[in-house]
Scaffold this motif. Structure first.
Motif, mmCIF file in Angstrom:
data_model
loop_
_atom_site.group_PDB
_atom_site.id
_atom_site.type_symbol
_atom_site.label_atom_id
_atom_site.label_comp_id
_atom_site.label_asym_id
_atom_site.label_seq_id
_atom_site.Cartn_x
_atom_site.Cartn_y
_atom_site.Cartn_z
ATOM 1 N N UNK A 298 9.874 2.342 -1.490
ATOM 2 C CA UNK A 298 8.259 3.057 -2.558
ATOM 3 C C UNK A 298 7.476 3.947 -1.737
ATOM 4 N N UNK A 299 7.106 3.888 -0.472
ATOM 5 C CA UNK A 299 6.282 4.017 0.315
ATOM 6 C C UNK A 299 6.580 5.246 0.976
ATOM 7 N N UNK A 300 6.066 5.861 1.440
ATOM 8 C CA UNK A 300 5.960 7.062 3.067
ATOM 9 C C UNK A 300 6.845 6.125 3.972
ATOM 10 N N UNK A 301 8.181 6.956 3.746
ATOM 11 C CA UNK A 301 9.027 6.109 4.988
ATOM 12 C C UNK A 301 8.841 6.955 6.449
ATOM 13 N N UNK A 302 8.842 6.709 7.737
ATOM 14 C CA UNK A 302 8.365 5.805 8.600
ATOM 15 C C UNK A 302 9.069 6.143 10.224
ATOM 16 N N UNK B 288 0.265 -1.388 12.554
ATOM 17 C CA UNK B 288 -0.650 -0.541 11.724
ATOM 18 C C UNK B 288 -0.392 0.404 10.699
ATOM 19 N N UNK B 289 0.915 0.988 11.152
ATOM 20 C CA UNK B 289 1.003 2.246 9.772
ATOM 21 C C UNK B 289 1.810 2.241 9.389
ATOM 22 N N UNK B 290 3.229 0.780 9.852
ATOM 23 C CA UNK B 290 3.620 0.245 8.674
ATOM 24 C C UNK B 290 2.985 -0.656 6.908
ATOM 25 N N UNK B 291 2.207 -1.175 8.165
ATOM 26 C CA UNK B 291 1.036 -1.886 7.366
ATOM 27 C C UNK B 291 0.400 -1.438 5.570
ATOM 28 N N UNK B 292 0.016 -0.190 6.899
ATOM 29 C CA UNK B 292 -0.992 0.267 5.422
ATOM 30 C C UNK B 292 0.989 1.200 4.539
ATOM 31 N N UNK B 293 1.726 1.786 4.593
ATOM 32 C CA UNK B 293 2.982 2.330 3.842
ATOM 33 C C UNK B 293 3.382 1.120 3.267
ATOM 34 N N UNK B 294 2.832 0.197 3.743
ATOM 35 C CA UNK B 294 3.652 -0.901 2.672
ATOM 36 C C UNK B 294 2.410 -1.079 1.302
ATOM 37 N N UNK B 295 0.888 -0.673 1.596
ATOM 38 C CA UNK B 295 0.426 -0.343 0.293
ATOM 39 C C UNK B 295 1.293 0.790 -0.642
ATOM 40 N N UNK B 296 1.478 1.495 -0.418
ATOM 41 C CA UNK B 296 1.358 3.285 -1.183
ATOM 42 C C UNK B 296 2.911 2.888 -1.512
ATOM 43 N N UNK B 297 2.446 3.804 -2.575
ATOM 44 C CA UNK B 297 3.563 4.240 -3.150
ATOM 45 C C UNK B 297 4.197 5.079 -3.696
ATOM 46 N N UNK B 298 5.808 5.545 -4.430
ATOM 47 C CA UNK B 298 5.615 7.769 -3.986
ATOM 48 C C UNK B 298 5.192 8.109 -5.034
ATOM 49 N N UNK B 299 4.046 9.005 -4.719
ATOM 50 C CA UNK B 299 3.317 9.373 -6.083
ATOM 51 C C UNK B 299 2.026 9.183 -6.086
#
Length: 248
Positions: free
Chosen positions: A13-17, A234-245
């Motif tokens: 659901x968050x930014x694709x890395x 670290x970046x992957x951990x952060x993106x997992x807390x985000x969602x689209x929009x």
């Protein structure tokens, strides 16, 4: 493609890395792919920063052979889709699937003519290649677009590509948040990728971007070629807390 479909494709659901690997040889490339897969990145881009596309092709083939299920995309440096798509079509016909192509310059005209972009679209259609197109729009080191026209450029890009792709002013430089807001407003529910300046330290600020194409921000210090496993984790951990929009 809309944002929802894009995120479903990558099951996040968050930014694709998508780490960007500056390739030198097959062995080093495969080692970097192992690092990004261990960290849970959704795929990668390979780019030939140091040599011509002809030397790049064996590395692409070796990477696909070693990782048949890897979501693998490429950028032929300084090459538009007009040249790249026939190459990708040939690779696909040989059984070497490249899942996406990123062009630094999609040749978008904010005034609406888009003659070159239309030629590229025709070549893509005839190439037989069926991957995604990430098209550079108001992109670093390309023809300058006046910031007052960013919205126009982003809107004009939408019919010509799957993922509208932009950047900061240079490699490793953060994109202006106002530029990202303008792009998002202009493209609506289309996916947007950011291809410079992302790092674990600033990723939260770009939560409304759908895809992080990242190299410098996750590489080992002073190393243009190799991913730092800790930085990527670290970046992957952060993106997992985000969602689209979530930034809106």
């Amino acid at each position: 493609m809309n944002r929802t479909d894009f995120h479903k494709l990558f099951k996040t659901p968050g930014p694709v890395v998508l780490p960007v690997i500056h390739v030198l040889d097959s062995a080093r490339t495969l080692k970097n792919v192992e690092v990004l897969l261990e960290a849970g990145a959704q795929g990668c881009f390979l780019i030939n920063h140091d040599f011509e596309p002809e030397k790049f092709l064996p590395i692409i083939r070796d990477t696909r052979a070693a990782f048949p299920s890897l979501w693998m995309a490429v950028n032929f440096l300084a090459v538009t889709g007009k040249v790249a798509f026939p190459i990708l079509g040939q690779l696909q016909s040989e059984g070497c699937q490249v899942d996406a192509y990123w062009a630094d310059d999609a040749c978008i005209d904010e005034d609406g003519a888009n003659a070159e972009a239309k030629e590229i679209a025709a070549v893509r259609e005839s190439s037989g290649w069926d991957g995604l197109y990430f098209g550079g729009t108001a992109f670093k080191k390309q023809r300058a677009v006046d910031p007052s026209r960013y919205g126009d450029a982003a809107r004009e890009a939408c019919p010509f590509m799957d993922v509208i792709t932009t950047s900061g002013v240079a490699t490793g430089q953060e994109a202006d948040l106002g530029k990202i807001e303008t792009f998002r407003a202009a493209i609506g529910d289309r996916p947007m990728a950011l291809a410079s300046g992302i790092s674990p330290e600033n990723a939260m600020s770009y939560a409304d971007v759908d895809c992080f194409m990242v190299a410098t921000g996750i590489n080992e210090p002073g190393n243009f070629y190799d991913i730092d496993p800790g930085r990527l984790a670290d970046l992957m951990s952060i993106t997992r807390t985000l969602s689209k929009g979530s930034a809106t």
